[in-house]
Design a protein around this motif. Sequence first.
Motif, mmCIF file in Angstrom:
data_model
loop_
_atom_site.group_PDB
_atom_site.id
_atom_site.type_symbol
_atom_site.label_atom_id
_atom_site.label_comp_id
_atom_site.label_asym_id
_atom_site.label_seq_id
_atom_site.Cartn_x
_atom_site.Cartn_y
_atom_site.Cartn_z
ATOM 1 N N MET A 264 -12.313 1.165 4.658
ATOM 2 C CA MET A 264 -12.827 1.177 2.891
ATOM 3 C C MET A 264 -12.061 1.217 1.954
ATOM 4 O O MET A 264 -11.686 0.366 1.605
ATOM 5 C CB MET A 264 -14.189 1.625 3.113
ATOM 6 N N ASP A 265 -11.321 3.055 2.571
ATOM 7 C CA ASP A 265 -10.301 2.635 1.391
ATOM 8 C C ASP A 265 -9.459 2.263 1.462
ATOM 9 O O ASP A 265 -8.633 1.489 -0.012
ATOM 10 C CB ASP A 265 -9.604 4.283 1.728
ATOM 11 N N VAL A 266 -9.214 1.380 2.672
ATOM 12 C CA VAL A 266 -7.311 0.210 2.541
ATOM 13 C C VAL A 266 -7.527 -0.965 1.662
ATOM 14 O O VAL A 266 -6.562 -1.242 0.848
ATOM 15 C CB VAL A 266 -7.163 -0.460 3.490
ATOM 16 N N LEU A 267 -8.956 -1.080 1.384
ATOM 17 C CA LEU A 267 -9.678 -2.165 1.106
ATOM 18 C C LEU A 267 -9.540 -2.272 -0.660
ATOM 19 O O LEU A 267 -9.374 -3.020 -1.247
ATOM 20 C CB LEU A 267 -10.668 -2.725 1.421
ATOM 21 N N LEU A 268 -10.404 -0.947 -0.724
ATOM 22 C CA LEU A 268 -10.765 -0.010 -2.134
ATOM 23 C C LEU A 268 -9.329 -0.473 -2.648
ATOM 24 O O LEU A 268 -9.402 -0.692 -4.395
ATOM 25 C CB LEU A 268 -11.938 -0.173 -2.335
ATOM 26 N N ASN A 269 -8.416 0.107 -2.275
ATOM 27 C CA ASN A 269 -7.027 0.696 -3.035
ATOM 28 C C ASN A 269 -6.665 -0.220 -3.674
ATOM 29 O O ASN A 269 -5.551 -0.594 -4.013
ATOM 30 C CB ASN A 269 -6.757 1.476 -2.414
ATOM 31 N N ASN A 270 -6.271 -1.479 -2.623
ATOM 32 C CA ASN A 270 -5.868 -2.554 -2.854
ATOM 33 C C ASN A 270 -6.788 -3.985 -3.125
ATOM 34 O O ASN A 270 -6.248 -4.640 -2.922
ATOM 35 C CB ASN A 270 -5.088 -2.964 -1.747
ATOM 36 N N LEU A 271 -7.989 -3.611 -3.493
ATOM 37 C CA LEU A 271 -8.607 -4.459 -4.354
ATOM 38 C C LEU A 271 -7.366 -5.847 -4.988
ATOM 39 O O LEU A 271 -7.844 -6.935 -5.160
ATOM 40 C CB LEU A 271 -9.513 -3.932 -5.263
ATOM 41 N N ASP A 272 -6.882 -5.325 -5.871
ATOM 42 C CA ASP A 272 -6.789 -6.343 -6.261
ATOM 43 C C ASP A 272 -4.833 -7.394 -5.988
ATOM 44 O O ASP A 272 -5.514 -8.720 -5.730
ATOM 45 C CB ASP A 272 -4.609 -5.518 -7.341
ATOM 46 N N ILE A 273 -4.512 -6.684 -4.799
ATOM 47 C CA ILE A 273 -3.049 -8.011 -3.530
ATOM 48 C C ILE A 273 -4.979 -8.898 -2.730
ATOM 49 O O ILE A 273 -4.492 -10.150 -3.144
ATOM 50 C CB ILE A 273 -3.143 -7.069 -2.462
ATOM 51 N N PHE A 274 -5.977 -8.402 -2.435
ATOM 52 C CA PHE A 274 -7.130 -9.111 -2.088
ATOM 53 C C PHE A 274 -7.703 -9.954 -2.994
ATOM 54 O O PHE A 274 -7.899 -10.636 -2.573
ATOM 55 C CB PHE A 274 -8.084 -8.366 -0.816
#
Lengths: 215, 274
Positions: free
Chosen positions: A1-11
């Motif tokens: 989940m952290d991987v997603l939240l920390n890079n939300l901009d890229i996603f």
Amino acid sequence: MDVLLNNLDIFVVGFRTTLVLFVWSALFSTVLGLIVGMMRVSPVPVMRGFGTFYVNLVRNTPLTLIFFFFAFGYPKLGLPEFSYTWLAIIALSLYTATYIAEVLRSGFNTVPLGQAEAARAIGLSFVPTMTRVVMPQAFRAVIPPFMSVLIALLKNTTIAAGFSVHEAGAIRAYASERGEPAMIVLLWVAFFFIVLVMILAYIQRRLEKRWKVAR
Amino acid sequence: MESNDQGDSADKRGPASFETTSNPIAAATGEPLVIVEDVEKYYGDFHALKNINLTVNKGEVVVVIGPSGSGKSTLCRTINRLETINAGQIRIDGKKLPEEGKALAALRADVGMVFQSFNLFAHKTILENVTLGPTRVRGQKRAEAEEAARALLERVGVGVQADKMPAQLSGGQQQRVAIARALAMKPKVMLFDEPTSALDPEMINEVLDVMVQLASEGMTMVVVTHEMGFARKAADRVVFMSEGEIVEEAEPEEFFTNPKSDRAKDFLSKLLTH
Ligand SMILES: Nc1ncnc2c1ncn2[C@@H]1O[C@H](COP(=O)(O)OP(=O)(O)O)[C@@H](O)[C@H]1O
Ligand SMILES: [Mg+2]
């Protein structure tokens, strides 16, 4: 989940671009596919010939080659310039249109020939014969394979990542630069693709239901 | 019994075309409406129509008869160019059949066609089946087209079915709707390709009665059929086809009682023993 939240901009940027590619390509390829599909059943031999030529040429060319042409060949032709995103949309549309044309053509073929003949016999010319008589009856048979083509298109948008378009297929590369574990990023990307495909499948079911009742 | 009614009234109020049945010269004096000249048609190597010459005059009813595969449907279909021809020419009301396109569509609107398999538009109601042509091709207003369509449906005896879908009707009813659909275009000539062959026996007469009435009202008709009763009652002329050729042309009575060619004799003997 952290991987997603920390890079939300890229996603967000990645999937937004994916949706832009998808929506425009779906639109253009449907319009073009409709034209080519109708050409393939036209009573005029030249039209039929052109339709067949286009489908055979483009459908038998690997999509990556078509991308190569638009990324590297097209800018040298001295024609109006487009951003890579638009070149990707053009490449995807031209390619996907051949599949849509074939889906439509096989859909037209599910309608008994007598229907079109009766329409022509009362004086309808080709286009109203198709739009008023053949297409409404072909619609239901066309929905499932049409949606399969759209799902393939959605996945094909990731090829654009290889041609400097920052869509969802490029998310892993950007996330890796930030030192994120590739495997987890890819799983998230896959997850969102599955969500998108499920939305398409849901639309398909709704359409099929609606047209079943309409009969 | 309603259908018997129609048959009778057709006989009574059929002045013009019924007199011509007993007088071939009267029919021949009408102006030519359909002229088929030296027509050849091939399907690949197969020679489907061989040197066909046929003139149909205004108000004339021509029955085309012949064994299966003799080219009757092909002839019908070439007359409104659902099939192209390889040689010769076809003229309708003085105009040569145009190539594919707007002009051809306009000409087809003047030629009504009734198919063996009805071919009603499956996704449209009976009323919509009849109004599609007038609204799309003739540019009629919807209300106007619907009123005319209802009158036509009434005339062929399916008025109460107007809002149903084709699949809800019997074959005989569907075929009568198909006739109404063609008539709605106010055609100059009507082509019938075995209109009763796909029908159960008890429905054949209700369709034939409508056709007899139409003939009595002076409609020009080309009818492919093996219904001798219809030919005797309504036809001015019988054209016998075999293997892509017109072998014999005669008045109905003459043809059925005294056929000239061996092929017609052979065919009629088989037809009678059925
Ligand atoms: N589309 C087609 N392609 C090839 N052959 C055909 C086609 N339509 C008809 N034929 C052939 O042409 C001949 C005449 O057919 P048709 O006009 O349907 O005969 P009929 O109506 O007298 O039974 C038949 O031998 C048939 O097999
Ligand atoms: Mg036939």
